[in-house]
Scaffold this motif. Structure first.
Motif, PDB file in Angstrom:
ATOM      1  N   GLU A  31       1.050  -1.266  -0.334  1.00  0.00           N
ATOM      2  CA  GLU A  31       0.090  -0.530  -0.251  1.00  0.00           C
ATOM      3  C   GLU A  31       0.949   1.166  -0.424  1.00  0.00           C
ATOM      4  N   LEU A  32       1.544   0.769   0.683  1.00  0.00           N
ATOM      5  CA  LEU A  32       2.605   2.024   0.680  1.00  0.00           C
ATOM      6  C   LEU A  32       3.363   2.569  -0.857  1.00  0.00           C
ATOM      7  N   ILE A  33       3.697   1.387  -1.272  1.00  0.00           N
ATOM      8  CA  ILE A  33       4.244   1.480  -2.837  1.00  0.00           C
ATOM      9  C   ILE A  33       3.469   2.363  -3.804  1.00  0.00           C
ATOM     10  N   ALA A  34       2.253   1.784  -3.648  1.00  0.00           N
ATOM     11  CA  ALA A  34       0.841   2.156  -4.362  1.00  0.00           C
ATOM     12  C   ALA A  34       0.869   3.406  -3.860  1.00  0.00           C
ATOM     13  N   ALA A  35       0.902   4.004  -2.837  1.00  0.00           N
ATOM     14  CA  ALA A  35       1.029   5.483  -2.466  1.00  0.00           C
ATOM     15  C   ALA A  35       1.675   6.674  -2.826  1.00  0.00           C
ATOM     16  N   ASP A  38       1.202   6.985  -6.857  1.00  0.00           N
ATOM     17  CA  ASP A  38      -0.245   7.719  -6.582  1.00  0.00           C
ATOM     18  C   ASP A  38       0.303   8.840  -6.399  1.00  0.00           C
ATOM     19  N   ASP A  39       1.120   9.427  -5.468  1.00  0.00           N
ATOM     20  CA  ASP A  39       1.616  11.397  -5.290  1.00  0.00           C
ATOM     21  C   ASP A  39       2.293  11.228  -6.497  1.00  0.00           C
ATOM     22  N   LEU A 177       8.145  11.200  -6.797  1.00  0.00           N
ATOM     23  CA  LEU A 177       8.430   9.737  -6.217  1.00  0.00           C
ATOM     24  C   LEU A 177       8.929   9.769  -5.161  1.00  0.00           C
ATOM     25  N   MET A 178      10.115  10.598  -5.563  1.00  0.00           N
ATOM     26  CA  MET A 178      11.859  10.577  -4.067  1.00  0.00           C
ATOM     27  C   MET A 178      10.849  10.634  -2.946  1.00  0.00           C
ATOM     28  N   GLN A 182      10.287  10.302   1.103  1.00  0.00           N
ATOM     29  CA  GLN A 182      11.094  10.479   1.828  1.00  0.00           C
ATOM     30  C   GLN A 182       9.432  11.771   2.990  1.00  0.00           C
ATOM     31  N   ALA A 183       8.711  11.732   1.804  1.00  0.00           N
ATOM     32  CA  ALA A 183       7.719  12.003   3.265  1.00  0.00           C
ATOM     33  C   ALA A 183       7.368  11.305   4.142  1.00  0.00           C
ATOM     34  N   ARG A 184       7.799  10.255   3.911  1.00  0.00           N
ATOM     35  CA  ARG A 184       6.343   9.068   4.513  1.00  0.00           C
ATOM     36  C   ARG A 184       7.588   8.135   4.896  1.00  0.00           C
ATOM     37  N   GLY A 185       8.901   8.810   5.548  1.00  0.00           N
ATOM     38  CA  GLY A 185      10.041   8.333   6.530  1.00  0.00           C
ATOM     39  C   GLY A 185      11.175   7.118   5.214  1.00  0.00           C
ATOM     40  N   LEU A 186      10.947   6.696   4.359  1.00  0.00           N
ATOM     41  CA  LEU A 186      11.457   5.897   3.184  1.00  0.00           C
ATOM     42  C   LEU A 186      12.464   6.048   2.444  1.00  0.00           C
TER      43      LEU A 186
END
Ligand SMILES: Cc1cc2nc3c(=O)[nH]c(=O)nc-3n(C[C@H](O)[C@H](O)[C@H](O)COP(=O)(O)O)c2cc1C
Length: 247
Positions: A31-35, A38-39, A177-178, A182-186
């Protein structure tokens, strides 16, 4: 309406994003990859053509790609260090010879060479690798094709017919994408290196022939390895501003 909190958050994200070259083994939920994708799809592009496609690999497929790409890298290394027989065999089997859609080896303009060198030396210095330690440098270079231990690897493909502009569009997409990651801590590392060999990627994915492999991207949770502390900095704004002609 102008929201200063948005501006500050974006400024923070832009400054905090670094290329991550060591990842923890922790998986990234689908779901995180998809989010993130999607951004990133909201990135602007020439006439809204969105002339790119993405191939995403994790788990077994990612491991399989790693094995195939490392085999190419090792064959190329052998080719460079081997004698005439090794070179002939490589030519016959085409193992190790780059088969990417774009040439990833080019002459750097003299003006940009100091930045390139400073970045390379800075990275090796962070890792405690001496300039003359070519074996250690080789090992670090090889990590590119292990996706630096990332649980997810992406491959960005573009249509070439729009010339420089589809590449530009893909670049904007990549940064979007990056930043979303980054915003999601990845953590992420854009990897031009992953455009060297397209064969294994085309074998793994049903890529439309008109789409050319431009770049890869490692994605995952940053580890606390020292390599991730490397910050090559940037030139000052004044250095990139083009002065007016005088007189
Ligand atoms: C298009 C592109 C390709 C890149 N290819 C690689 C690569 O193959 N291997 C690597 O380690 N870093 C690669 N990088 C990361 C750059 O070295 C990095 O962005 C630059 O040194 C600035 O550092 P920072 O991202 O930590 O701010 C690439 C970056 C971009 C934008």
């Amino acid at each position: 309406m102008v929201d200063m909190e948005d501006a500050q958050a974006l400024a923070r994200l832009l400054r905090a994003r670094r290329s991550i070259r060591d990842f923890s083994a922790r998986e990234v939920p689908a779901e995180l990859i998809a989010a993130i994708l999607d951004d990133a799809r909201w990135a602007p592009s020439w006439s809204n053509t969105q002339p790119y496609k993405i191939a995403v690999a994790s788990g077994e497929l990612k491991d399989q790609l790693k094995t195939e790409l490392l085999a190419r890298f090792d064959a190329a290394a052998k080719l460079q260090s081997g004698g005439l027989l090794g070179k002939l065999s490589a030519l016959l089997t085409r193992k190790g010879l780059p088969d990417g859609d774009f040439d990833t080896r080019f002459e750097y303009p003299k003006e940009l060479t100091p930045r390139r060198r400073a970045t390379g030396f800075g990275l090796y210095a962070t890792l405690g690798i001496a300039r003359e330690d070519s074996a250690a440098r080789h090992c670090q270079m090889r990590r590119n094709w292990e996706f630096f231990g990332a649980p997810v690897v992406m491959f960005v493909f573009v249509r070439q017919e729009l010339g420089a502009y589809s590449i530009l569009d893909a670049g904007i997409f990549l940064q979007s994408l990056m930043l979303s990651a980054q915003a999601r801590g990845l953590g992420t590392c854009a990897e031009g290196a992953l455009a060297t060999w397209a064969g294994p990627v085309r074998e793994a994915f049903d890529v439309p022939p008109a789409y050319k492999l431009l770049c890869g991207l490692a994605l995952g949770w940053p580890s606390d390895h020292v390599v991730n502390t490397f910050n090559p900095g940037r030139a000052e704004v004044a250095d990139m501003l083009i002065p007016e002609k005088r007189g």
